[in-house]
Design a protein around this motif. Structure first.
Motif, PDB file in Angstrom:
ATOM      1  N   THR A 157       7.033   0.794  12.114  1.00 45.97           N
ATOM      2  CA  THR A 157       6.007   1.470  11.324  1.00 45.97           C
ATOM      3  C   THR A 157       5.662   2.834  11.929  1.00 45.97           C
ATOM      4  O   THR A 157       5.540   3.831  11.210  1.00 45.97           O
ATOM      5  N   LEU A 158       5.499   2.888  13.228  1.00 46.16           N
ATOM      6  CA  LEU A 158       5.185   4.149  13.900  1.00 46.16           C
ATOM      7  C   LEU A 158       6.279   5.196  13.693  1.00 46.16           C
ATOM      8  O   LEU A 158       5.992   6.341  13.341  1.00 46.16           O
ATOM      9  N   VAL A 159       7.524   4.771  13.874  1.00 47.10           N
ATOM     10  CA  VAL A 159       8.647   5.690  13.644  1.00 47.10           C
ATOM     11  C   VAL A 159       8.647   6.159  12.188  1.00 47.10           C
ATOM     12  O   VAL A 159       8.823   7.354  11.901  1.00 47.10           O
ATOM     13  N   GLY A 160       8.421   5.226  11.278  1.00 50.91           N
ATOM     14  CA  GLY A 160       8.383   5.578   9.856  1.00 50.91           C
ATOM     15  C   GLY A 160       7.286   6.569   9.536  1.00 50.91           C
ATOM     16  O   GLY A 160       7.475   7.490   8.743  1.00 50.91           O
ATOM     17  N   ALA A 188       9.689  -3.284   8.384  1.00 51.33           N
ATOM     18  CA  ALA A 188       8.479  -3.698   9.101  1.00 51.33           C
ATOM     19  C   ALA A 188       7.781  -4.840   8.366  1.00 51.33           C
ATOM     20  O   ALA A 188       7.315  -5.810   8.988  1.00 51.33           O
ATOM     21  N   ALA A 189       7.715  -4.744   7.033  1.00 49.61           N
ATOM     22  CA  ALA A 189       7.075  -5.794   6.239  1.00 49.61           C
ATOM     23  C   ALA A 189       7.829  -7.114   6.380  1.00 49.61           C
ATOM     24  O   ALA A 189       7.221  -8.180   6.549  1.00 49.61           O
ATOM     25  N   VAL A 190       9.144  -7.057   6.335  1.00 47.21           N
ATOM     26  CA  VAL A 190       9.950  -8.273   6.471  1.00 47.21           C
ATOM     27  C   VAL A 190       9.755  -8.897   7.857  1.00 47.21           C
ATOM     28  O   VAL A 190       9.621 -10.123   7.984  1.00 47.21           O
ATOM     29  N   ILE A 191       9.725  -8.061   8.897  1.00 44.54           N
ATOM     30  CA  ILE A 191       9.500  -8.595  10.250  1.00 44.54           C
ATOM     31  C   ILE A 191       8.170  -9.340  10.305  1.00 44.54           C
ATOM     32  O   ILE A 191       8.085 -10.453  10.840  1.00 44.54           O
ATOM     33  N   LEU A 192       7.117  -8.753   9.743  1.00 45.72           N
ATOM     34  CA  LEU A 192       5.803  -9.404   9.766  1.00 45.72           C
ATOM     35  C   LEU A 192       5.783 -10.694   8.948  1.00 45.72           C
ATOM     36  O   LEU A 192       5.198 -11.701   9.365  1.00 45.72           O
ATOM     37  N   ILE A 193       6.435 -10.683   7.802  1.00 46.92           N
ATOM     38  CA  ILE A 193       6.469 -11.888   6.968  1.00 46.92           C
ATOM     39  C   ILE A 193       7.267 -12.991   7.645  1.00 46.92           C
ATOM     40  O   ILE A 193       6.850 -14.157   7.660  1.00 46.92           O
ATOM     41  N   VAL A 194       8.404 -12.653   8.232  1.00 48.11           N
ATOM     42  CA  VAL A 194       9.203 -13.650   8.966  1.00 48.11           C
ATOM     43  C   VAL A 194       8.391 -14.198  10.144  1.00 48.11           C
ATOM     44  O   VAL A 194       8.390 -15.411  10.404  1.00 48.11           O
ATOM     45  N   ALA A 195       7.681 -13.307  10.846  1.00 49.82           N
ATOM     46  CA  ALA A 195       6.837 -13.761  11.960  1.00 49.82           C
ATOM     47  C   ALA A 195       5.751 -14.707  11.462  1.00 49.82           C
ATOM     48  O   ALA A 195       5.436 -15.707  12.119  1.00 49.82           O
ATOM     49  N   ILE A 238       0.814  -1.226   0.000  1.00 54.08           N
ATOM     50  CA  ILE A 238       0.000   0.000   0.000  1.00 54.08           C
ATOM     51  C   ILE A 238       0.841   1.265   0.000  1.00 54.08           C
ATOM     52  O   ILE A 238       0.328   2.339  -0.294  1.00 54.08           O
ATOM     53  N   GLY A 239       2.106   1.153   0.325  1.00 57.18           N
ATOM     54  CA  GLY A 239       3.000   2.304   0.225  1.00 57.18           C
ATOM     55  C   GLY A 239       2.642   3.448   1.151  1.00 57.18           C
ATOM     56  O   GLY A 239       2.381   4.558   0.682  1.00 57.18           O
ATOM     57  N   LEU A 240       2.594   3.192   2.435  1.00 57.66           N
ATOM     58  CA  LEU A 240       2.326   4.258   3.407  1.00 57.66           C
ATOM     59  C   LEU A 240       3.328   5.398   3.241  1.00 57.66           C
ATOM     60  O   LEU A 240       4.469   5.168   2.822  1.00 57.66           O
ATOM     61  N   PRO A 241       2.931   6.628   3.607  1.00 54.83           N
ATOM     62  CA  PRO A 241       3.860   7.753   3.489  1.00 54.83           C
ATOM     63  C   PRO A 241       4.925   7.703   4.584  1.00 54.83           C
ATOM     64  O   PRO A 241       4.845   8.379   5.604  1.00 54.83           O
ATOM     65  N   MET A 242       5.899   6.863   4.361  1.00 49.10           N
ATOM     66  CA  MET A 242       7.004   6.688   5.294  1.00 49.10           C
ATOM     67  C   MET A 242       8.237   6.283   4.501  1.00 49.10           C
ATOM     68  O   MET A 242       8.105   5.867   3.349  1.00 49.10           O
ATOM     69  N   PRO A 243       9.424   6.415   5.100  1.00 43.07           N
ATOM     70  CA  PRO A 243      10.628   5.992   4.368  1.00 43.07           C
ATOM     71  C   PRO A 243      10.513   4.539   3.901  1.00 43.07           C
ATOM     72  O   PRO A 243      10.125   3.654   4.674  1.00 43.07           O
ATOM     73  N   ALA A 244      10.847   4.312   2.661  1.00 45.99           N
ATOM     74  CA  ALA A 244      10.711   2.971   2.066  1.00 45.99           C
ATOM     75  C   ALA A 244      11.515   1.917   2.821  1.00 45.99           C
ATOM     76  O   ALA A 244      11.073   0.777   2.945  1.00 45.99           O
ATOM     77  N   GLU A 245      12.679   2.310   3.340  1.00 50.77           N
ATOM     78  CA  GLU A 245      13.515   1.344   4.075  1.00 50.77           C
ATOM     79  C   GLU A 245      12.810   0.852   5.327  1.00 50.77           C
ATOM     80  O   GLU A 245      12.842  -0.335   5.642  1.00 50.77           O
ATOM     81  N   LEU A 246      12.171   1.768   6.064  1.00 46.58           N
ATOM     82  CA  LEU A 246      11.475   1.376   7.292  1.00 46.58           C
ATOM     83  C   LEU A 246      10.231   0.543   6.982  1.00 46.58           C
ATOM     84  O   LEU A 246       9.923  -0.412   7.695  1.00 46.58           O
ATOM     85  N   ARG A 247       9.532   0.902   5.910  1.00 44.52           N
ATOM     86  CA  ARG A 247       8.370   0.113   5.507  1.00 44.52           C
ATOM     87  C   ARG A 247       8.800  -1.300   5.145  1.00 44.52           C
ATOM     88  O   ARG A 247       8.167  -2.284   5.532  1.00 44.52           O
TER      89      ARG A 247
END
Length: 136
Positions: free
Chosen positions: A129-132, A77-84, A65-74
């Motif tokens: 995600t929050l920081v981003g 966060a996505a990788v953490i959720l997928i690994v989880a 969805i491309g939230l308005p946040m730095p792409a690296e942080l997004r």
């Protein structure tokens, strides 16, 4: 444990009275537990699988969805959720197997620290995600 019914007689066609079940090593030990306990164990495994699917979809969705946040942080966060999500699916199978073994051997159910690990991973993804979002 409930009482076992009468022993099954062999099928006249030569079929085994006990259908082959997977994993066979699990069913070769101990006694048949109460069906309610085995079914509850299976429902617990399926709940963990649903959780893993939710985590996988969350990670994929966060990246898509491309939230308005730095792409690296997004991405992090996505990788953490997928690994989880992957870890939770694996844990579902291992947890089911270990609990079914305990039921068949009539010993206490095994404990697990996985809930703590999963909580930390989800909290980490949320924090990133929050920081981003604040930086975006």
């Amino acid at each position: 444990m409930s009482e076992q019914g009468p022993p099954r007689t062999p099928d006249p066609r030569g079929h085994s009275p006990h259908p082959r079940r997977f994993p066979s090593a699990l069913y070769a030990v101990g006694a048949e537990p109460d069906a309610r306990d085995s079914l509850a164990n299976e429902r617990t495994m399926l709940a963990w699988v649903r959780t893993s699917l939710g985590l996988l979809v969350s990670g994929i969705g966060l990246q898509a969805i491309g939230l308005p946040m730095p792409a690296e942080l997004r991405f992090i966060a996505a990788v953490i959720l997928i690994v989880a999500g992957i870890a939770t699916a694996i844990r579902a199978w291992i947890g089911w197997f270990r609990s079914e073994q305990a039921l068949r051997r009539n010993v206490p159910l095994p404990g697990s620290l996985f809930s703590v690990v999963l909580t930390v991973l989800v909290a980490a993804a949320g924090a990133v995600t929050l920081v981003g979002l604040f930086l975006g």
